[in-house]
Design an enzyme around this catalytic site. Structure first.
Site, PDB file in Angstrom:
ATOM      1  CG  LEU A 538      -1.839  -1.081   1.491  1.00  0.00           C
ATOM      2  CD1 LEU A 538      -2.708  -1.048   2.690  1.00  0.00           C
ATOM      3  CD2 LEU A 538      -3.135  -0.985   0.393  1.00  0.00           C
ATOM      4  N   GLY A 539       2.062   1.060   0.613  1.00  0.00           N
ATOM      5  CA  GLY A 539       2.861   2.457   0.577  1.00  0.00           C
ATOM      6  C   GLY A 539       4.172   1.946   1.466  1.00  0.00           C
ATOM      7  CD  GLN A 540       8.808   1.764   2.538  1.00  0.00           C
ATOM      8  OE1 GLN A 540       8.755   0.947   2.152  1.00  0.00           O
ATOM      9  NE2 GLN A 540       9.878   1.651   3.819  1.00  0.00           N
ATOM     10  N   GLY A 541       5.906   3.718   5.018  1.00  0.00           N
ATOM     11  CA  GLY A 541       5.756   4.605   6.045  1.00  0.00           C
ATOM     12  C   GLY A 541       7.294   5.089   6.652  1.00  0.00           C
ATOM     13  N   GLY A 544       8.776   1.598   8.031  1.00  0.00           N
ATOM     14  CA  GLY A 544       8.652   0.275   7.086  1.00  0.00           C
ATOM     15  C   GLY A 544       7.494   0.363   6.034  1.00  0.00           C
ATOM     16  N   PRO A 545       7.310  -0.631   5.154  1.00  0.00           N
ATOM     17  CG  PRO A 545       7.765  -2.554   4.083  1.00  0.00           C
ATOM     18  CD  PRO A 545       8.428  -1.699   4.953  1.00  0.00           C
ATOM     19  CB  VAL A 546       1.565  -0.105   4.932  1.00  0.00           C
ATOM     20  CG1 VAL A 546       0.253  -0.359   5.537  1.00  0.00           C
ATOM     21  CG2 VAL A 546       2.437   0.783   6.143  1.00  0.00           C
ATOM     22  CE  LYS A 560       3.474   1.453  11.857  1.00  0.00           C
ATOM     23  NZ  LYS A 560       3.600   2.719  12.346  1.00  0.00           N
ATOM     24  CG  ASP A 657       4.077  12.482  12.423  1.00  0.00           C
ATOM     25  OD1 ASP A 657       4.418  13.655  12.051  1.00  0.00           O
ATOM     26  OD2 ASP A 657       4.209  11.369  11.881  1.00  0.00           O
TER      27      ASP A 657
END
Length: 847
Positions: A538-541, A544-546, A560, A657
């Site tokens: 789904l994406g990169q946090g 780490g990636p999700v 996550k 955040d």
């Protein structure tokens, strides 16, 4: 004489000291015995002074409690696990709490009572009728059963709590037509809620049902084919370990024993989930083994009559061919409860369409065995109420017509409205032929030639049409394969998951308190994400990636995966588990579980199909989907989530955040605050703290935090103000406004001073915005981003200003906006040294 008197005095003094010690020891011993007793009699009631009953083996405890530490002082009598005091399994006066600590739990007139000692009134009783006998004993057993006995321990049982459960089913109970589980109203109120779990007495086999008030919410049966929705271990628990009454479709190799259920419980939650939990001693936490409904399509009749549900589709519901939504306005808004209807009723021009890969409610007639589909179709056409038919594999108990020696299928007829339809069914499903009017299909079928076969002997034209495109069919097949693979893993379930917990016991809270979050084994996560494939990413946090994962039943979860390369990731991982496990609010993302195995550390969240807020407001096309009403509701929802964090939760939490990409949107576009890796708990009435390490995201950090490391609830207010202005403008604060060389905050301030506030508005809002609400949001946004934290409003006052028609809104002062010169960060109103804050990476898509 003096010497002799002195000696006597010393002896008396020593004697008195010994007597005093004996008295103290006796008092302590009595206190210890009293505080750990397991019985109540008429002479020894239980008072609300921290006195409790403890079962003989120390497994269960009974006493007065306040739910989840709420501050309103409501007091209840309940039973909980001694090793997990927050897990309440039974409540006596659930609908009639005490309002002060004046309660007494005692036996009076042959009944067990919860009394208000101050007024003498009874708030709850066993209601057995008045007894002249004064020789009753109340005992708490190691099973969790509270029993009222005539006489001593071996006397006649007059009443048992196992026959009157609240929301929890314990080993040793037996569910029948008279026993039900009723949910709490919410997590803080044990009163009788809306959801009831009970035996479905309309079924011949063992089936169970959850009711939402008077409406069926979930069923274990009522499917064609009947699905084995409840695993054997749960069925056996509900039927008191009687293998003879276990699930007839059982695949268990051996019957379950009572010892298999030590530390197990079944509970109906306040939001309608039926869950089976198991306590793992080494992990000191509950493991969620099984739950229903597993997804939105598992909810009974989720799409209403003649509406089909697909858990893999973000839209979820659609009408059958030839049918239209009963209430188009509600349907388009996501309320599918009204279902669909047929435009034209029964007609001689009716035809049938075939709907494949579906499950449906039970037919009204399972007629006779036949291999002739035309004959089955005719049977339906003879009756106007007939809505659909299907030719299924024959059962041995079916009635037969004609020669049955070669008949392998049975004709099933549906006379009532079709309900609880699901697509993509994993166990084969059925081919359901739905009756429609040809003209209602709007060109979806081809008319056949006029000539008909005279041997068929029917005046009706029957056209069998497949409405499932090849692409959809392939998607469903892939979904089935994935679901079947996950079911294979699920067969290993209890012992395998427990072994994982034992091997992963390195992770626990620093204070030793148990974490009420389910643990998932790594292998099931691999199966759910197809080995963390790129297709599921789904994406990169920041840490780490999700990935998106799909568990058995179609349950979608966002995972996550903590990056091993992240130096500070472990602490943030623990932070999120401990924090979010204790947070429950509609505007906060829910943590579904976690996994620890070796270097792998994974958080499992509820999946948000509409991704994050920034994917809408900063996209020219997507922003068109967010009208003013939706944006205003999102703003209020974020504020209410912050209010919970700052004031209403058991902890006082500063997020640190908050930004547009950390606001996720569910299927109803309800906002949920996510990513608590940087959040901090502040104690008691504390509202601020400082840190030597500044972390956050440029453009959303308050100046006092970015420059001095000071953070407070007003730091979150600053971030909220930035997000609010981004929502109404469609512009990022982290980018300069074109040709203005100003941040969004600077540009907004300039427009305010020039009395041109409408110039900030996102152009896509033209025609849908309410000017008074827009101006109100503009002013509140500027108030939130003022430089001095003391000038910024609190979250309660923000909600009042936004949600009230009459609340006065102060005039904002110049905000702490920043200019961008090259790569430097400069405060427009501060001469303090520059500090470049650490920037956290942001997911651009939903989790």
């Amino acid at each position: 004489m003096d010497h002799r008197a002195s000696t006597i005095f010393r002896l008396v003094d020593r004697l008195l000291s010994c007597v005093f010690l004996i008295i103290i020891w006796s008092d302590c011993s009595c206190h210890l015995v009293c505080s750990n007793r397991d019985v109540i009699t008429q002479r020894t009631p239980l008072r609300d002074n921290r006195e409790t009953l403890v079962s003989a083996g120390g497994i269960f405890e009974l006493g007065f409690f306040t739910p989840n530490g709420t501050s309103d002082g409501r007091r209840y009598v309940g039973i909980w696990y001694k090793f997990s005091p927050s897990t309440i399994v039974w409540v006596a006066n659930r609908n009639n709490p005490l309002v002060d600590p004046s309660g007494v739990f005692s036996v009076r007139d042959g009944n067990l009572h919860v009394l208000n000692e101050r007024t003498g009134s009874s708030l709850w009783s066993t209601d057995l009728g008045i007894s002249r006998s004064a020789n009753q004993t109340v005992m708490l057993l190691d099973s969790g059963n509270l029993v009222l006995i005539e006489g001593t321990e071996k006397g006649e049982s007059l009443w048992e709590s196992f026959q009157y459960p609240t929301d929890t089913f314990l080993p040793g109970m037996e569910i029948d037509a008279n026993l039900t589980l009723t949910s709490w109203i919410n997590k803080d109120d044990p009163g009788r809620g809306d959801f009831v779990f009970k035996v479905d007495d309309r079924e011949r086999d063992i089936h169970f049902i959850t009711m939402n008030k008077s409406i069926p919410y979930w069923k274990s049966g009522d499917k064609i084919p009947i699905s084995d929705k409840i695993p054997d271990i749960v069925v056996n628990l509900l039927t008191k370990f009687n293998s003879a009454t276990s699930n007839p479709n059982s695949t268990a190799n051996k019957p379950f024993k009572k010892d298999d259920y030590n530390g197990s419980r079944l509970v109906i939650t306040f939001d309608g989930y039926i869950q089976y939990h198991n306590w793992v001693k080494l992990q000191k936490s509950w493991q969620l083994i099984w739950w229903e409904p597993t997804d939105r399509c598992s909810i009974f009749n989720a799409c209403g009559n003649f509406g089909s549900c697909n858990a893999t589709n973000s839209l979820a519901c659609k009408c059958l061919p030839g049918f239209k939504p009963s209430d188009p306005e509600k349907w388009n808004s996501g309320d599918f409860s009204g279902g669909c209807n047929r435009v034209t009723q029964c007609s001689k021009n009716d035809t049938f369409v075939t709907v494949k890969l579906m499950s449906a409610g039970k037919p009204d007639s399972e007629g006779y065995q036949t291999d002739d589909e035309t004959e089955c179709m005719k049977e339906c056409l003879r009756s106007c109420p007939c809505k659909a038919y299907s030719l299924q594999a024959a059962k041995n108990t079916s009635l037969r017509r004609g020669d049955s020696s070669t008949s392998t299928r049975s004709c099933s007829i549906w006379l009532e409205d079709l309900r609880d339809l699901q697509e993509g069914y994993a166990d084969g499903g059925l081919s359901l032929l739905v009756r429609v009017l040809s003209s209602d299909l709007e060109g979806n079928i081809q008319q056949p030639p006029e000539d008909r076969s005279p041997t068929k002997g029917t005046s009706f034209l029957v056209i069998i049409v497949s409405i499932v495109p090849c692409t959809s069919y392939l998607v469903n097949l892939e979904s089935i394969r994935s679901d079947q693979r996950s079911k294979e893993l699920l067969k290993l379930d209890t012992q395998k998951r427990i072994n994982y917990l034992i091997n992963s016991a390195e992770f626990e809270q620093e204070d030793g308190e148990s974490i009420d979050v389910p643990f998932f084994d790594f292998e099931s996560i691999l199966a759910a994400t197809d080995g963390f494939s790129d297709a599921n990413k789904l994406g990169q946090g920041g840490y780490g990636p999700v990935y998106k994962g799909i568990f058995p039943g179609g349950q979608e979860i966002a995972m996550k995966r903590l990056s091993s390369a992240s130096g500070q990731g472990l602490q943030e991982f623990k932070n999120e588990v401990v924090l979010i496990a204790k947070l429950q609010h509609r505007n906060l993302v829910r943590l579904r579980g976690y996994c620890v195995q070796g270097e792998e550390k994974i958080l499992l969240y509820e999946y948000m199909p509409n991704k994050s807020l920034d994917s809408f407001i900063f996209d020219d096309k997507q922003s068109m989907l967010l009208d003013w009403e939706m944006r205003f509701n999102i703003i209020l929802g974020i504020a209410r989530g912050l209010l919970y964090l700052h004031q209403d939760s058991r902890l006082r939490i500063i997020h640190r955040d908050l930004k547009s990409s950390n606001i996720l949107l569910d299927q109803d576009m309800e906002p949920k605050i996510s990513d608590f890796g940087l959040a901090r708990i502040v104690g008691g009435k504390q509202t601020e703290a400082n840190t030597s390490r500044v972390v956050g995201t440029y453009g959303y950090m308050s100046p006092e935090y970015a420059l001095e490391g000071l953070f407070s609830v007003k730091s979150d207010v600053f971030s909220f103000g930035v997000v609010l202005l981004e929502i109404i403008s469609g512009k990022r604060n982290t980018r300069l406004v074109q040709s203005e060389q100003l941040s969004l905050l600077g540009y907004a301030w300039r427009l305010w001073t020039e009395n041109k506030v409408l110039d900030l508005m996102d152009p896509s809002l033209q025609g849908s915005y309410k000017e008074d609400q827009y101006v109100k949001c503009f002013k509140v946004g500027l108030l939130c981003v003022q430089e001095d934290p003391s000038d910024r409003p609190t979250v309660p006052s923000i909600i009042t200003m936004l949600d009230s028609e009459t609340a006065a809104i102060p005039t904002p002062q110049q905000p702490a906006f920043v200019l961008r010169r090259g790569s430097a960060i400069a405060s427009s109103s501060s001469s303090k040294p520059e500090t470049i804050a650490e920037i956290t990476a942001t997911l651009e898509e939903g989790r």
